[in-house]
Design a protein around this motif. Structure first.
Motif, mmCIF file in Angstrom:
data_model
loop_
_atom_site.group_PDB
_atom_site.id
_atom_site.type_symbol
_atom_site.label_atom_id
_atom_site.label_comp_id
_atom_site.label_asym_id
_atom_site.label_seq_id
_atom_site.Cartn_x
_atom_site.Cartn_y
_atom_site.Cartn_z
ATOM 1 N N GLY A 71 0.821 -1.202 0.000
ATOM 2 C CA GLY A 71 0.000 0.000 0.000
ATOM 3 C C GLY A 71 0.854 1.251 0.000
ATOM 4 N N GLU A 72 0.255 2.347 -0.419
ATOM 5 C CA GLU A 72 0.947 3.635 -0.440
ATOM 6 C C GLU A 72 0.128 4.674 0.314
ATOM 7 N N ILE A 73 0.783 5.439 1.157
ATOM 8 C CA ILE A 73 0.144 6.542 1.864
ATOM 9 C C ILE A 73 0.080 7.739 0.918
ATOM 10 N N LEU A 92 -1.897 8.781 10.654
ATOM 11 C CA LEU A 92 -0.902 7.806 10.212
ATOM 12 C C LEU A 92 -1.080 6.486 10.948
ATOM 13 N N GLN A 93 -1.318 6.555 12.237
ATOM 14 C CA GLN A 93 -1.577 5.355 13.035
ATOM 15 C C GLN A 93 -2.776 4.586 12.461
ATOM 16 N N HIS A 94 -3.826 5.314 12.132
ATOM 17 C CA HIS A 94 -5.041 4.717 11.571
ATOM 18 C C HIS A 94 -4.733 4.027 10.231
ATOM 19 N N ILE A 95 -3.978 4.694 9.375
ATOM 20 C CA ILE A 95 -3.657 4.135 8.053
ATOM 21 C C ILE A 95 -2.765 2.908 8.183
ATOM 22 N N VAL A 96 -1.783 2.953 9.066
ATOM 23 C CA VAL A 96 -0.903 1.786 9.274
ATOM 24 C C VAL A 96 -1.721 0.596 9.774
ATOM 25 N N GLU A 97 -2.626 0.839 10.709
ATOM 26 C CA GLU A 97 -3.469 -0.248 11.227
ATOM 27 C C GLU A 97 -4.362 -0.830 10.128
ATOM 28 N N GLU A 98 -4.916 0.024 9.295
ATOM 29 C CA GLU A 98 -5.753 -0.450 8.183
ATOM 30 C C GLU A 98 -4.923 -1.280 7.205
ATOM 31 N N ALA A 125 9.529 8.613 9.992
ATOM 32 C CA ALA A 125 10.660 7.902 10.603
ATOM 33 C C ALA A 125 10.312 7.439 12.015
ATOM 34 N N SER A 126 9.546 8.245 12.748
ATOM 35 C CA SER A 126 9.160 7.864 14.119
ATOM 36 C C SER A 126 8.241 6.645 14.132
ATOM 37 N N PHE A 127 7.615 6.356 13.007
ATOM 38 C CA PHE A 127 6.754 5.179 12.870
ATOM 39 C C PHE A 127 7.515 3.984 12.284
ATOM 40 N N GLY A 128 8.818 4.139 12.076
ATOM 41 C CA GLY A 128 9.625 3.033 11.560
ATOM 42 C C GLY A 128 9.788 3.012 10.059
ATOM 43 N N PHE A 129 9.350 4.052 9.356
ATOM 44 C CA PHE A 129 9.567 4.112 7.917
ATOM 45 C C PHE A 129 11.040 4.414 7.668
ATOM 46 N N GLU A 130 11.596 3.758 6.660
ATOM 47 C CA GLU A 130 12.994 3.946 6.296
ATOM 48 C C GLU A 130 13.080 4.414 4.855
ATOM 49 N N TYR A 131 14.146 5.143 4.554
ATOM 50 C CA TYR A 131 14.351 5.627 3.186
ATOM 51 C C TYR A 131 14.597 4.443 2.261
#
Length: 154
Positions: A71-73, A92-98, A125-131
């Motif tokens: 998926g893409e945000i 963002l929390q809601h989208i990650v959970e979905e 980055a605080s949610f664990g996303f990496e480049y």
């Protein structure tokens, strides 16, 4: 804060999407803007949410299915008058959970490389996303950065 599915027909959401597109135009060259307009957000592969407090529109965000595992945000935006109140974090929390509920193994995004986008990059980055390298149909662009988060191991 109430996060709900949005059909993109209300005038307040139209105004926020317009604000989002204007913000992109101010901070990015035209060829590097990947923000979607209302019509593009209405595609069946995109789910769109808005965040509300009573009648106040706080922000929005969307999830685009690239394939059954990825998926893409898209269209993350906080209304100007509600910046730095935790709106984007909750969306963002809601989208990650979905994305996890859908069984996506990966969640990715594109955002700007300019200073104006630094708060967004820090949040992701605080949610664990990496480049990462460009994904889907994106191409290398000095004005874009790409980030991804593995949700489930293959």
């Amino acid at each position: 804060m109430d996060i709900k599915l949005d059909d993109l027909t209300g005038s307040k959401i139209a105004g926020l999407i317009n604000e989002h597109l204007q913000g992109m135009a101010l901070n990015s060259p035209q060829e590097s803007i990947h923000a979607l307009n209302l019509e593009q957000l209405r595609k069946p592969e995109i789910t769109f949410w808005s965040a509300w407090e009573g009648n106040d529109l706080l922000g929005c965000g969307a999830l685009k299915e690239l394939d059954p595992y990825h998926g893409e945000i898209k269209s993350m935006r906080t209304a100007k008058e509600h910046l730095r109140k935790g709106v984007a974090k909750k969306l963002l929390q809601h989208i990650v959970e979905e994305a996890k509920k859908r069984g996506y193994q990966r969640l990715s995004l594109e955002t700007g490389s300019m200073d104006a986008f630094e708060p967004a990059r820090k949040l992701y980055a605080s949610f664990g996303f990496e480049y990462c390298k460009p994904f889907s149909d994106y191409k290398e662009d000095p004005n874009s950065v790409f980030m991804t988060k593995e949700l489930f191991k293959k």
